[in-house]
Scaffold this active site. Structure first.
Site, short mmCIF file in Angstrom:
data_model
loop_
_atom_site.label_atom_id
_atom_site.label_comp_id
_atom_site.label_asym_id
_atom_site.label_seq_id
_atom_site.Cartn_x
_atom_site.Cartn_y
_atom_site.Cartn_z
N GLU A 30 0.84 -1.19 0.00
CA GLU A 30 0.00 0.00 0.00
C GLU A 30 0.88 1.24 0.00
O GLU A 30 1.97 1.25 0.54
CB GLU A 30 -0.89 -0.01 1.25
N LYS B 140 -9.72 1.64 -2.37
CA LYS B 140 -9.93 1.06 -1.05
C LYS B 140 -11.35 1.33 -0.54
O LYS B 140 -11.80 2.48 -0.48
CB LYS B 140 -8.89 1.65 -0.08
N CYS C 289 -5.21 -3.27 2.84
CA CYS C 289 -4.96 -3.00 4.26
C CYS C 289 -6.18 -3.18 5.15
O CYS C 289 -6.54 -4.30 5.48
CB CYS C 289 -4.36 -1.59 4.40
#
Length: 281
Positions: free
Chosen positions: A49, A120, A161
């Site tokens: 990331e 995300k 994440c």
């Protein structure tokens, strides 16, 4: 639910980084590590990331990022994928998105073309016991769509994440045909020490999938400290490869999709799921 693919085994690699505030330095580090992974035999390589920039200051972050079409790290890594003839997943880049920034992953094919991108879904707005406080929603825009990317190697479920804490996302990706889940990360040290390995193995076991997760690691120039420990986990929850603590480097493991079919046949929880209501008594 789509049946698991039967492609030949391939070597996957995670690039662990310790990104800083200079996008040029980060880009050079990423390019060098991806080339190292390809030279070691990897057909698929994943970076962590925020590959291009680790910057907590909002003003400085906006000064250093631009739109997708002019992102120099994206252009450089597309060229590496083309030159090395690999499938390359850029864990994420900070991309200008109106008055906010998209935390966007890119899947690059062996010809250097962008095959898929993913913003995300879940933003990290938390207050930790050690006093750390994070409000990604103040800076980043939210994604609104999960992504399964079909490649010659495997069907990849793209996540980033904090998504790791939302098991329904991984079940949905598996039900849509993903056989390899990816969760490149910039996990804080505190939460990583408590939960990183458990969550990675749980997502693999729950879906009968491989998990491949490249991470940032160490103390960064903006003051944050990340956990590292990039992982490749098989569908039975076994760790196939793990980075050495928070040190930058490359890890590799063989991905044999026959193990996905085997795990899902032995424990067919994906097909056993039932819809239900909840009654308060």
């Amino acid at each position: 639910m789509t049946a698991p693919q039967t492609q030949k085994p391939f070597v996957a690699a995670c690039v662990q980084m310790r990104g800083g505030r200079d996008p040029v330095v980060n880009r050079e580090d990423a390019v060098r590590a991806v080339r190292e992974a390809a030279a070691a035999g990897a057909a698929y390589v994943q970076t962590p990331e925020t590959t291009s920039l680790i910057e907590r200051d909002r003003t400085a972050l906006f000064e250093k990022v631009g739109p997708q079409d002019s992102d120099a790290t994206l252009a450089a890594l597309r060229e590496v994928a083309r030159a090395e003839k690999i499938v390359l997943q850029i864990g994420s880049l900070a991309i200008r998105d109106g008055d906010k920034i998209a935390n966007r992953a890119f899947l690059i094919d062996a010809g250097g073309e962008i095959q898929a991108s993913y913003d995300k879904l879940h933003l990290y707005d938390v207050d930790l016991p050690n006093g750390e406080s994070w409000r990604e929603s103040a800076t980043y825009s939210r994604g609104d769509c999960a992504v399964v990317a079909e490649t010659p190697l495997a069907s990849l479920g793209l996540t980033i994440c904090y998504d790791l804490r939302f098991p329904a996302l991984y079940r949905a990706l598996a039900e849509a045909g993903a056989t390899v889940m990816t969760a490149p990360a910039c996990f804080t040290r505190q939460t990583g020490e408590a939960h990183w390995h458990i969550l990675q193995r749980a997502r693999a076991i729950e879906t009968g999938s491989f998990m491949i997760s490249a991470a940032q690691g160490g103390r960064h120039e903006d003051g944050r400290e990340t956990f590292g420990h990039s992982l490749i986990v098989d569908p039975w929850g076994r760790i196939l490869a793990e980075a050495e603590g928070d040190r930058p480097g490359v890890i590799l493991a063989e991905i044999d999709l026959a193990k996905v079919a085997d795990a899902r046949a032995r424990i067919p929880s994906l097909s056993h799921a039932r819809s239900f209501s909840v009654r308060r008594a």
